[in-house]
Design a protein around this motif. Structure first.
Motif, short mmCIF file in Angstrom:
data_model
loop_
_atom_site.label_atom_id
_atom_site.label_comp_id
_atom_site.label_asym_id
_atom_site.label_seq_id
_atom_site.Cartn_x
_atom_site.Cartn_y
_atom_site.Cartn_z
N LEU A 98 3.66 -9.87 3.05
CA LEU A 98 4.20 -8.60 3.17
C LEU A 98 4.40 -7.89 1.83
N SER A 99 3.93 -6.70 1.37
CA SER A 99 3.85 -5.86 0.17
C SER A 99 4.26 -4.65 0.39
N ALA A 100 4.96 -4.11 -0.44
CA ALA A 100 5.38 -2.74 -0.38
C ALA A 100 6.22 -1.98 -1.72
N PHE A 101 5.92 -0.92 -2.08
CA PHE A 101 6.53 -0.44 -3.13
C PHE A 101 6.74 1.27 -2.98
N ILE A 102 8.02 1.61 -3.55
CA ILE A 102 8.29 2.80 -3.34
C ILE A 102 7.51 3.99 -4.21
N ARG A 103 6.86 4.84 -3.60
CA ARG A 103 5.89 5.78 -4.12
C ARG A 103 6.65 6.85 -4.66
N GLU A 104 7.39 7.26 -3.98
CA GLU A 104 8.40 8.63 -4.17
C GLU A 104 9.76 8.47 -3.63
N HIS A 151 -3.57 -4.63 6.83
CA HIS A 151 -3.63 -3.26 7.23
C HIS A 151 -2.60 -2.25 6.24
N ARG A 152 -3.06 -1.35 5.42
CA ARG A 152 -2.21 -0.66 4.52
C ARG A 152 -1.93 0.60 5.19
N LEU A 153 -0.50 0.94 5.06
CA LEU A 153 0.02 2.05 5.70
C LEU A 153 1.32 2.86 4.81
N ARG A 154 1.50 3.91 5.26
CA ARG A 154 2.79 4.58 4.36
C ARG A 154 3.95 5.32 5.37
N ALA A 155 4.88 4.81 5.00
CA ALA A 155 6.09 5.34 5.64
C ALA A 155 6.65 6.57 4.73
N VAL A 158 13.95 13.33 -7.35
CA VAL A 158 13.40 13.88 -8.52
C VAL A 158 14.54 14.16 -9.65
N ALA A 159 15.72 14.08 -9.36
CA ALA A 159 16.87 14.16 -10.15
C ALA A 159 18.15 13.39 -9.59
N THR A 160 18.81 12.89 -10.73
CA THR A 160 19.98 12.12 -10.24
C THR A 160 21.14 12.77 -9.38
N ASN A 161 20.99 14.00 -9.60
CA ASN A 161 22.22 15.01 -9.07
C ASN A 161 21.66 15.79 -7.67
N ILE A 162 20.57 15.24 -7.29
CA ILE A 162 20.15 15.87 -5.80
C ILE A 162 19.84 14.48 -5.09
N ILE A 163 20.53 14.61 -3.90
CA ILE A 163 20.18 13.67 -2.99
C ILE A 163 18.69 13.74 -2.57
N PRO A 164 17.92 12.94 -2.37
CA PRO A 164 16.61 13.24 -2.16
C PRO A 164 16.38 13.30 -0.56
N ALA A 165 15.53 14.46 -0.19
CA ALA A 165 15.34 14.79 1.03
C ALA A 165 14.10 14.10 1.44
N LEU A 166 13.17 13.47 0.58
CA LEU A 166 11.84 12.96 0.76
C LEU A 166 11.64 11.37 0.22
N SER A 167 11.24 10.68 0.77
CA SER A 167 10.74 9.41 0.11
C SER A 167 9.55 8.86 0.88
N VAL A 168 8.62 8.05 -0.17
CA VAL A 168 7.46 7.60 0.51
C VAL A 168 7.50 6.23 0.11
N VAL A 169 7.01 5.19 0.87
CA VAL A 169 6.95 3.90 0.70
C VAL A 169 5.37 3.30 1.23
N ASP A 170 4.60 2.80 0.43
CA ASP A 170 3.36 2.19 0.81
C ASP A 170 3.67 0.88 0.67
N PHE A 171 2.81 0.21 2.01
CA PHE A 171 3.11 -1.09 2.46
C PHE A 171 1.95 -1.65 2.87
N GLU A 172 1.62 -2.95 2.95
CA GLU A 172 0.64 -3.66 3.77
C GLU A 172 1.02 -4.77 4.19
#
Length: 406
Positions: free
Chosen positions: A226-232, A179-183, A235-249
């Protein structure tokens, strides 16, 4: 009168299908090489469908494309009657490494079997259907086609997948559920130096979830993957990211084992969200791929066919992992077979550049030809086995349409 370029053949059905496949070997070789040189990803296999359709129509087999509301699915039919044998062709490739799962060989083998069986279908008392099934690698095209009735009238279904190493008894190659999903984590952006305390770091949540999954691996049953990778994750080192996406299966021996471990993996993402102050949403990216259930009767007929073409199989083979396929979903609805035929001369793992190279060799053409012969011989033997035919027909009559069975 035979079509131009076709050889008039005589003999028993077994001899006829073997002669027919040998006669179209040059065509099958062209398919193997043409698809390999022009890989297309899931649901975008337009040139492959055009090529395969042209070959079939050139051999007198009519093709309907765009079936079941999928632009790169197709259907070809020969014969009539209630006993319907569905052959499956796959032709999608992998990102970046092309036909590293040798779906070009699968397609050529399925075409060869259909071309060999089509003139004999009525004599054999079977209706032979070749389904072109897109998006096996990602997208579960067969599941979508199941839901849209593609196998509702099928009695049995089969296909052959290339492999490396020795030929193996069909159920000795494990085909697991996956089963493949996204967090998707959502936090709050802020300046990483001037006001880090005002940020909620979605990138940290993604990283923490992977650490949690890594620690979980020790506690899951044998056979789970169990497999996963960070898709997003920023966007820059001086901005704390408000969004992240992890694809996993989550992959396991069967759907029940997969579901049990998937629940624990979901907890890893929930825990990471709590720890970082983020929210998390988990969505499905592809339908569930179910485990393959190899039909015992078809297995024995296929083993006999493989022996007849000089590829004997041994039921005492040790089990080996074999990944996952949407043919598993078909097999849990219709009696099915998903065996392998080896591309001789390579021990490369599937989904590698080395196996992609092997999928365009003369040995790959041999595998396509032998797959076609083995499938055609299996159908011929099945047609001649009255008790087995009746057993499958009885099961078909009692089976509801797929949509009603869920």
């Amino acid at each position: 009168m035979p079509l131009p370029g076709r050889v008039l053949m005589t003999g028993t059905p077994r001899a006829l299908v073997l002669q027919a496949v040998d006669a179209v070997r040059p065509l099958l070789a062209e398919v193997v090489h043409a698809l390999h040189a022009d890989p297309e990803l899931s649901f975008a296999e337009h040139r492959a469908v055009a090529r395969l359709s042209a070959v079939l129509e050139g051999q007198g087999v009519a093709v309907e494309t765009g079936v079941h509301d999928l632009s790169t699915a197709f259907r070809a039919v020969a014969g009539s009657g209630p006993f319907e044998v569905v052959l499956c062709a796959e032709y999608d490739a992998l990102p970046e490494i092309g036909h590293a799962c040798a779906h070009n060989v699968i397609a050529a083998g399925a075409l060869g079997a259909m071309i060999a069986l089509a003139p004999l279908a009525d004599m054999l008392g079977v209706r032979v259907v070749l389904l072109g099934t897109p998006a096996e690698e990602h997208g579960a095209g067969k599941q979508l086609m199941l839901e849209r009735g593609a196998w509702d009238t099928a009695t049995v279904s089969l296909m052959v997948h290339p492999s490396s190493g020795p030929d193996r008894w069909p159920d000795r190659v494990d085909r697991s559920a996956v089963h493949r999903l996204r967090a998707t984590f959502r936090g709050r952006a802020s300046h990483a130096a001037a006001a880090p305390e005002k940020g909620v770091n979605a990138g940290d949540a993604a990283a923490l979830s992977l650490v949690a999954i890594g620690m979980l691996r020790q506690q899951v049953p044998d056979g789970m993957r169990l497999s996963a990778f960070i898709r997003e994750a920023g966007v820059a080192t001086n901005i704390i990211p408000a969004l992240s996406v992890v694809d996993f299966e989550v992959r396991g021996p069967d759907v029940e084992a997969e579901a049990a471990v998937e629940a624990r993996v979901r907890d890893c993402f929930q825990g990471a969200a709590i720890a970082t102050g983020c929210t998390v949403e988990i969505t499905e990216t592809e339908p569930l791929y179910e485990q393959v259930e190899q039909d015992a009767g078809l297995t024995l007929l296929f083993a006999e066919a493989m022996a007849q073409i000089g590829r004997p199989l041994d039921p005492a083979d040790q089990p080996v992992p074999g990944g996952s396929t949407d043919m598993g979903n078909v097999s849990r609805y219709v009696p099915s077979l998903h065996p392998t035929v080896s591309i001789r001369g390579t021990d490369a793992s599937l989904h590698t550049a080395e196996f992609a190279a092997a999928a365009s060799t003369s040995e790959a053409v041999d595998a396509a030809v032998d797959s076609a012969k083995a499938m055609a011989l299996t159908v011929v033997a099945l047609a001649a086995d009255a008790p087995l035919r009746e057993r499958y027909l009885a099961a078909q009559v009692s089976r509801p349409p797929y949509a009603a069975s869920r």
